[in-house]
Design an enzyme around this catalytic site. Sequence first.
Site, PDB file in Angstrom:
ATOM      1  N   TYR A  70      -2.387  -1.024  10.499  1.00 46.99           N
ATOM      2  CA  TYR A  70      -2.294  -1.182   9.043  1.00 46.99           C
ATOM      3  C   TYR A  70      -0.965  -0.646   8.510  1.00 46.99           C
ATOM      4  CZ  TYR A  70      -3.931  -1.128   4.162  1.00 46.99           C
ATOM      5  OH  TYR A  70      -4.076  -1.344   2.810  1.00 46.99           O
ATOM      6  N   SER A  77       0.868  -1.176   0.000  1.00 45.66           N
ATOM      7  CA  SER A  77       0.000   0.000   0.000  1.00 45.66           C
ATOM      8  C   SER A  77       0.898   1.216   0.000  1.00 45.66           C
ATOM      9  CB  SER A  77      -0.867   0.002   1.268  1.00 45.66           C
ATOM     10  OG  SER A  77      -1.496   1.249   1.481  1.00 45.66           O
TER      11      SER A  77
END
Length: 260
Positions: free
Chosen positions: A155, A142
């Site tokens: 995350y 990401s």
Amino acid sequence: MLTGKTALVTGSTSGIGLGIARALAHEGANIIVNGMGDLSEIDQICDDMGRDSGCKVHYSPADMTDPAQIRAMIAKAQEKFGSLDILVNNVGIQYVCAIEDYPEEKWDAIIAINLSAAFHATKAVFGGMKQKKWGRIINIASAHGLVASPFKSAYVAAKHGLVGLTKVTALEGGVCGITCNAICPGYTWTPLVESQIADTAKARGIPKERVVQEVMLSEHAVKEFVTIDQLSELTLFLCGDHARSMTGTTLSVDGGWTAH
């Protein structure tokens, strides 16, 4: 391009993972689909993918928080297809909360799914890839594997860890013909993101268009969502012969987010 190869894409019953699985199948790879969802819908997805590509498509419901199930899934794929040549570590979950209030069970779940699952899957495929002297491991990280945002501690930590795992895997696999790279998308247009737009608009009391431009794409220089097709095409490139010297890299597909 991938005829005779077998690919496992984790978290591939929807969204990015499903798009990548379909692209790999279109290029001739047999596919192991993995993920959660309605079993009748998953069966239809697999049937359609097999019919459209002419390849074999197998579904595994393996729980990606359970190392034993991950190992069993990969062993079964190797037994069924003879080898497992391509691993796409895509499965992921998210939870947003301030650090001081962050539920410990949510932290543990995100680290398990977004990071540890990739390690266990990589470990399980590595021996077979070394024997064949060919393998492609692609980690869907990401933009948050490179930069941070508030309220996403687990995350961001997991995706930064996935980038680090990518580099170590590349260093260990290079002499064996195994490459490992991380794709780092920005906000990508998926059904999940589409639903988040409506939820965010309602929560903030602003139109959907403002959510897109002022919240989701605020850090993108290119004010567009990344598309699943773009990520799928990059995955195919990384699996091909032209990318055999590309390993240990982080490839940003984020509209310029990480250029800040």
